[in-house]
Design an enzyme around this catalytic site. Structure first.
Site, PDB file in Angstrom:
ATOM      1  N   GLU A 152      12.693  -9.425   1.175  1.00 25.46           N
ATOM      2  CA  GLU A 152      11.767  -8.332   1.970  1.00 25.46           C
ATOM      3  C   GLU A 152      12.615  -6.962   1.680  1.00 25.46           C
ATOM      4  OE1 GLU A 152      10.774  -8.834   5.942  1.00 25.46           O
ATOM      5  OE2 GLU A 152      10.176  -6.453   6.141  1.00 25.46           O
TER       6      GLU A 152
ATOM      7  N   ASN B 160       7.910  -5.492  -1.099  1.00 26.54           N
ATOM      8  CA  ASN B 160       7.871  -4.466  -0.398  1.00 26.54           C
ATOM      9  C   ASN B 160       6.248  -4.363   0.441  1.00 26.54           C
ATOM     10  OD1 ASN B 160       7.835  -2.227   1.497  1.00 26.54           O
ATOM     11  ND2 ASN B 160       8.838  -0.939   0.187  1.00 26.54           N
TER      12      ASN B 160
ATOM     13  N   PRO C 272       0.641  -1.127  -0.094  1.00 28.51           N
ATOM     14  CA  PRO C 272      -0.163  -0.073  -0.028  1.00 28.51           C
ATOM     15  C   PRO C 272       1.041   1.356   0.053  1.00 28.51           C
ATOM     16  CG  PRO C 272      -0.243  -1.181   2.187  1.00 28.51           C
ATOM     17  CD  PRO C 272       0.564  -2.008   1.111  1.00 28.51           C
ATOM     18  N   ASN C 273       0.277   2.313  -0.700  1.00 29.15           N
ATOM     19  CA  ASN C 273       0.965   3.569  -0.830  1.00 29.15           C
ATOM     20  C   ASN C 273       2.180   3.396  -1.629  1.00 29.15           C
ATOM     21  OD1 ASN C 273      -1.211   4.761   0.841  1.00 29.15           O
ATOM     22  ND2 ASN C 273      -0.373   3.555   2.467  1.00 29.15           N
TER      23      ASN C 273
ATOM     24  N   ALA D  21       3.255  -0.653   4.763  1.00 30.87           N
ATOM     25  CA  ALA D  21       2.776  -0.859   6.104  1.00 30.87           C
ATOM     26  C   ALA D  21       2.180  -2.415   6.820  1.00 30.87           C
ATOM     27  CB  ALA D  21       1.503   0.216   6.278  1.00 30.87           C
TER      28      ALA D  21
ATOM     29  N   ARG E 219       4.861  11.127  -2.179  1.00 30.73           N
ATOM     30  CA  ARG E 219       4.738  10.796  -0.966  1.00 30.73           C
ATOM     31  C   ARG E 219       5.844  11.069  -0.094  1.00 30.73           C
ATOM     32  NH1 ARG E 219       4.841   4.585   1.182  1.00 30.73           N
ATOM     33  NH2 ARG E 219       4.211   4.889   3.275  1.00 30.73           N
TER      34      ARG E 219
ATOM     35  N   ASP F 268       1.926 -15.645   6.308  1.00 32.62           N
ATOM     36  CA  ASP F 268       1.553 -17.192   6.028  1.00 32.62           C
ATOM     37  C   ASP F 268       1.648 -17.532   4.684  1.00 32.62           C
ATOM     38  OD1 ASP F 268       0.933 -17.226   8.735  1.00 32.62           O
ATOM     39  OD2 ASP F 268      -0.984 -17.304   8.915  1.00 32.62           O
TER      40      ASP F 268
ATOM     41  N   TYR G 189      11.146   8.735   1.383  1.00 38.01           N
ATOM     42  CA  TYR G 189      11.283   8.141   0.391  1.00 38.01           C
ATOM     43  C   TYR G 189      11.807   8.504  -0.900  1.00 38.01           C
ATOM     44  CZ  TYR G 189       7.849   5.549   3.334  1.00 38.01           C
ATOM     45  OH  TYR G 189       7.431   5.065   4.728  1.00 38.01           O
TER      46      TYR G 189
ATOM     47  N   HIS H 191      12.845  -2.703   2.020  1.00 40.51           N
ATOM     48  CA  HIS H 191      12.201  -1.444   2.452  1.00 40.51           C
ATOM     49  C   HIS H 191      13.077  -0.119   1.826  1.00 40.51           C
ATOM     50  CE1 HIS H 191       9.288  -3.214   4.633  1.00 40.51           C
ATOM     51  NE2 HIS H 191      10.328  -4.150   5.136  1.00 40.51           N
ATOM     52  N   LEU H 192      12.460   0.810   1.408  1.00 40.57           N
ATOM     53  CA  LEU H 192      13.235   2.062   0.858  1.00 40.57           C
ATOM     54  C   LEU H 192      13.769   2.711   2.028  1.00 40.57           C
ATOM     55  CD1 LEU H 192      10.483   3.083  -1.176  1.00 40.57           C
ATOM     56  CD2 LEU H 192      12.600   2.895  -2.271  1.00 40.57           C
ATOM     57  N   SER H 193      13.162   3.002   3.575  1.00 37.83           N
ATOM     58  CA  SER H 193      13.663   3.562   4.415  1.00 37.83           C
ATOM     59  C   SER H 193      14.131   2.421   5.451  1.00 37.83           C
ATOM     60  CB  SER H 193      12.495   4.242   5.057  1.00 37.83           C
ATOM     61  OG  SER H 193      11.580   3.433   5.446  1.00 37.83           O
TER      62      SER H 193
ATOM     63  N   ARG I   4       7.389   0.439  13.529  1.00 38.09           N
ATOM     64  CA  ARG I   4       7.836  -0.130  12.217  1.00 38.09           C
ATOM     65  C   ARG I   4       9.110  -0.811  12.607  1.00 38.09           C
ATOM     66  NH1 ARG I   4       5.443   3.591   8.458  1.00 38.09           N
ATOM     67  NH2 ARG I   4       5.124   5.427   9.254  1.00 38.09           N
TER      68      ARG I   4
ATOM     69  N   HIS J  31       4.239  -4.481   9.275  1.00 35.23           N
ATOM     70  CA  HIS J  31       4.072  -4.584  10.755  1.00 35.23           C
ATOM     71  C   HIS J  31       2.930  -5.134  11.166  1.00 35.23           C
ATOM     72  CE1 HIS J  31       7.241  -1.946   9.356  1.00 35.23           C
ATOM     73  NE2 HIS J  31       6.478  -1.037   8.829  1.00 35.23           N
TER      74      HIS J  31
ATOM     75  N   ARG K 233      13.272   4.449  12.216  1.00 36.41           N
ATOM     76  CA  ARG K 233      12.028   5.173  12.452  1.00 36.41           C
ATOM     77  C   ARG K 233      11.358   4.783  13.478  1.00 36.41           C
ATOM     78  NH1 ARG K 233       9.429   4.727   6.673  1.00 36.41           N
ATOM     79  NH2 ARG K 233       8.206   6.477   7.432  1.00 36.41           N
TER      80      ARG K 233
HETATM   81  C1  DQA Z   1       8.199   1.144   3.780  1.00 35.97           C
HETATM   82  C2  DQA Z   1       8.500   1.322   5.144  1.00 35.97           C
HETATM   83  C3  DQA Z   1       7.012   1.052   6.286  1.00 35.97           C
HETATM   84  O1  DQA Z   1       7.122   1.171   7.420  1.00 35.97           O
HETATM   85  C4  DQA Z   1       5.886   1.918   5.561  1.00 35.97           C
HETATM   86  O2  DQA Z   1       4.753   1.749   6.009  1.00 35.97           O
HETATM   87  C5  DQA Z   1       5.802   2.028   3.878  1.00 35.97           C
HETATM   88  C6  DQA Z   1       7.287   2.099   3.384  1.00 35.97           C
HETATM   89  C7  DQA Z   1       9.681   1.534   3.097  1.00 35.97           C
HETATM   90  O3  DQA Z   1       9.654   0.966   1.950  1.00 35.97           O
HETATM   91  O4  DQA Z   1      10.323   1.879   3.728  1.00 35.97           O
HETATM   92  O5  DQA Z   1       4.971   2.365   3.365  1.00 35.97           O
HETATM   93  O6  DQA Z   1       7.832  -0.467   3.737  1.00 35.97           O
END
Ligand code: DQA
Length: 164
Positions: A97, A73, A9-10, A76, A17, A86, A22, A99-101, A110, A79, A106
């Site tokens: 897995e 990725n 998501p997002n 959210a 964003r 599963d 990011y 994550h950009l950040s 997270r 978490h 953080r």
């Molecule tokens: C994220 C980190 C997550 O905590 C956050 O909810 C995201 C992006 C990242 O790529 O850093 O939407 O997965």
């Protein structure tokens, strides 16, 4: 060999964003870079983004018999989602897995990934370059698995020959 890239998501909002976290790069540009790596290495690649947990679970399930590797990725859902965890555990396809950040730098909520324990590894904090690192890693894993299967097949063929 095929890799499926799943974006949670997002992540469709990248480039707009929270650029301070990011960065300015859009998701489609990250995907173009991954596509380039895939083409250079003879790997088939497919991209999927959804804001819905159930759709992500469905896409992971569809990877069975289709993909040799998954890069995810979960955003959210990292978490919160036992369902995504599963699904990854169920299909038993090597998964990385991303994550950009750096999620460990953080907010405390997270710091916990429900997904990491069922993945081959986690890449966090390198921005879009993390997806490139994930491509290198998944390629290495897929090659190792293929080499192992080829050896097993050759051994079986040898045993059959000896048995006949
Ligand atoms: C994220 C980190 C997550 O905590 C956050 O909810 C995201 C992006 C990242 O790529 O850093 O939407 O997965």
């Amino acid at each position: 060999m095929k890799v499926v890239v799943i974006q949670g998501p997002n992540l469709n909002m990248l480039g707009h964003r929270e650029q301070n976290i990011y960065g300015p790069m859009k998701l489609e540009d990250i995907h173009k870079q991954m596509q380039g790596f895939a083409e250079q290495n003879g790997i088939q690649i497919e991209f999927f983004q959804s804001n819905l947990e159930g759709e992500i679970v469905d896409r992971i399930q569809e990877c069975m018999g289709e993909a040799n590797g998954v890069i995810i990725n979960p955003a959210a859902y990292t978490h919160t989602s036992i369902a995504i965890r599963d699904a990854i555990a169920a299909v038993q396809i090597p998964t990385i897995e991303v994550h950009l950040s750096n999620i460990y730098q953080r907010e405390e909520f997270r710091h916990k990934s429900l997904i990491a324990p069922v993945c081959a590894g986690q890449i966090t904090g390198f921005g879009p370059f993390g997806y490139h690192m994930a491509m290198i890693s998944i390629t290495q894993i897929m090659n190792e698995i293929k080499a192992m299967r080829d050896t097993q097949q050759a051994q079986k063929a040898q045993q059959n020959l000896q048995g006949n």
